[in-house]
Design a protein around this motif. Structure first.
Motif, PDB file in Angstrom:
ATOM      1  N   GLY A  53      -8.298  -6.501  18.687  1.00  0.00           N
ATOM      2  CA  GLY A  53      -8.315  -5.559  19.808  1.00  0.00           C
ATOM      3  C   GLY A  53      -7.414  -6.014  20.944  1.00  0.00           C
ATOM      4  O   GLY A  53      -6.753  -5.193  21.589  1.00  0.00           O
ATOM      5  N   TRP A  57      -4.246  -4.070  22.511  1.00  0.00           N
ATOM      6  CA  TRP A  57      -4.090  -3.901  23.962  1.00  0.00           C
ATOM      7  C   TRP A  57      -2.690  -4.317  24.406  1.00  0.00           C
ATOM      8  O   TRP A  57      -2.032  -3.615  25.171  1.00  0.00           O
ATOM      9  CB  TRP A  57      -5.143  -4.745  24.676  1.00  0.00           C
ATOM     10  N   ALA A  65      -6.836   0.144  22.646  1.00  0.00           N
ATOM     11  CA  ALA A  65      -7.701  -1.016  22.440  1.00  0.00           C
ATOM     12  C   ALA A  65      -9.169  -0.629  22.623  1.00  0.00           C
ATOM     13  O   ALA A  65     -10.033  -1.044  21.837  1.00  0.00           O
ATOM     14  CB  ALA A  65      -7.323  -2.129  23.413  1.00  0.00           C
TER      15      ALA A  65
END
Length: 329
Positions: A53, A57, A65
Motif C-alpha cells: 500500500g 501511495w 492507496a
C-alpha cells in the motif's frame, strides 16, 4: 490508474514468490505450525500488504492507496467467515493436523485462479454497464441480511459439512483411496491411479471459496474498480489465510458477533453501490427517469473508517461477551 506491464509483472512475481516460499519452507516438510510460527507469518503477510500500500501511495497517490487498504481490510474480514467453513471441512474430512498446511495452500491457489476469472468478468461488467451496481448492491444487501439472520439464529452449526456436488461428482468419476497416503494427492498402485481424500479436501476448499467469491468480488468492486488493486487485495488476503487459519483456529468460536460485523460491512457497501448507481444511471419512476446527481456518494476514506471501526468493535465486543459467558459458567 494506468498500471504499466512491469507493475503486473512485479505483482505476479510477489505472488509466485510467496507461494514458492510456502511450498519450500512449510508444505514440503509436513508439520503443524506452532502458535509462534503462525503469529510471525501472519504478521509478516500483513506487513507485506501494508508495504504494498505504501508503494501504491508513492507511485499512484494516496487515493489509490486508501482504495487498496479498504479493499484489503474488507477481504481480510470476509476471509474470517471463510475460516469457519475451512475448519468444518478439515474436521469433516478428519485431515491430520500436519497435512492441513498443504491442503490449505493448494485450495488457496485454486481459489486465486477462480477469483482472477471473477475479477476480470466483474470489472468488465461494471466498466461497461454501470447499472450492474444496482444488481451488486442488491445482492450485497441480501447477503448482509442473511449474515445478520444467521448470527441471530440460536441453532448451532453442525460439526460436519455435506460434500458439495462437485466433490461428489469427482468421487463418482475417480477411485478414491480408503485413507490418507501421507500428504499425497494421488496414489498409483497395481497400475491404477487413485485420488486421496486430501485431494478431495482441496476441491472442497476451492469450491467453497468459489461461493464466497460471489460475495467478496461485488463487495470490493464497491470500493475500487481498478483490476490491479482488486486482484492485489484478494491475493494478499488469501495468501495470508493459511497461517491465519492456524493462528485463530481456536479463537473463531469466540468471535460470536462476527456475522453481525460482516452484515454491517456488506450492508454498508451495498448501500454505497446503490447510491453510486443512482448517481450514474437513470432511475425509472424517480426524478423523471434521470440520474439523481444530488444523491450523496460515499467516499473511500469514509468506507475505510466504517470497515476498520466495524472490525474493531466486532472483535472487542465478541471477546468481552465470550469472557463474560466463561465467567458465568
Amino acid at each position: 490508474m494506468d498500471v504499466h506491464i512491469l507493475g503486473w509483472i512485479g505483482l505476479a512475481i510477489v505472488v509466485i514468490a510467496l507461494i514458492t516460499t510456502d511450498i519450500v519452507g512449510h508444505v514440503r516438510k509436513p508439520h503443524a505450525p506452532s502458535m509462534k510460527e503462525a503469529t510471525a507469518w501472519t504478521l509478516g503477510y500483513v506487513a507485506l500488504a501494508v508495504a504494498f500500500g505504501v508503494a501504491i501511495w508513492a507511485i499512484y497517490g494516496p487515493s489509490f492507496a486508501i482504495q487498496f487498504y479498504s479493499g484489503y481490510m474488507m477481504e481480510w474480514s470476509l476471509s474470517l467467515d471463510n475460516l469457519f467453513v475451512f475448519v468444518i471441512i478439515m474436521s469433516s474430512f478428519r485431515v491430520p493436523r500436519e497435512f492441513q498446511q498443504k491442503a490449505l495452500l493448494a485450495g488457496i491457489i485454486l481459489a486465486l485462479i477462480f477469483r482472477a476469472f471473477f475479477i476480470v468478468v466483474g470489472v468488465t461488467l461494471v466498466n461497461r454497464f454501470t447499472w450492474m451496481f444496482f444488481f451488486f448492491g442488491a445482492w450485497l444487501l441480501w447477503t448482509a441480511y442473511s449474515q445478520a439472520r444467521e448470527g441471530a439464529s440460536e441453532e448451532q452449526e453442525e460439526e460436519e459439512v455435506e460434500e458439495n456436488r462437485f466433490v461428489r461428482f469427482v468421487r463418482r468419476i475417480f477411485p478414491v483411496t480408503d485413507g490418507y497416503i501421507g500428504d499425497r494427492f494421488f496414489y498409483r498402485h497395481s497400475g491404477r491411479t487413485s485420488v486421496t481424500p486430501l485431494f478431495l479436501v482441496v476441491l472442497a476448499l476451492g469450491s467453497a471459496d468459489l461461493m464466497f467469491a460471489l460475495d467478496s468480488i461485488p463487495a470490493i468492486l464497491g470500493l475500487t474498480t481498478e483490476s490491479y488493486l482488486v486482484f492485489a487485495c484478494n491475493a494478499f488476503a488469501l495468501l495470508g489465510l493459511r497461517q491465519l487459519f492456524f493462528l485463530i483456529d481456536g479463537l473463531l468460536e469466540k468471535l460470536v458477533f462476527l456475522n453481525y460485523g460482516l452484515a454491517v460491512i456488506l450492508g454498508f457497501i451495498g448501500i454505497k453501490l446503490v447510491l453510486h448507481a443512482m448517481h450514474e444511471n437513470s432511475v425509472p419512476f424517480i426524478n423523471g427517469g434521470q440520474p439523481i446527481h444530488s444523491v450523496p456518494e460515499i467516499g473511500i476514506p469514509i468506507s475505510l473508517g466504517v470497515i476498520a471501526g466495524t472490525l474493531i468493535i466486532t472483535v472487542i465486543t465478541s471477546l468481552i461477551h465470550s469472557r463474560r459467558q466463561k465467567t458465568r459458567s
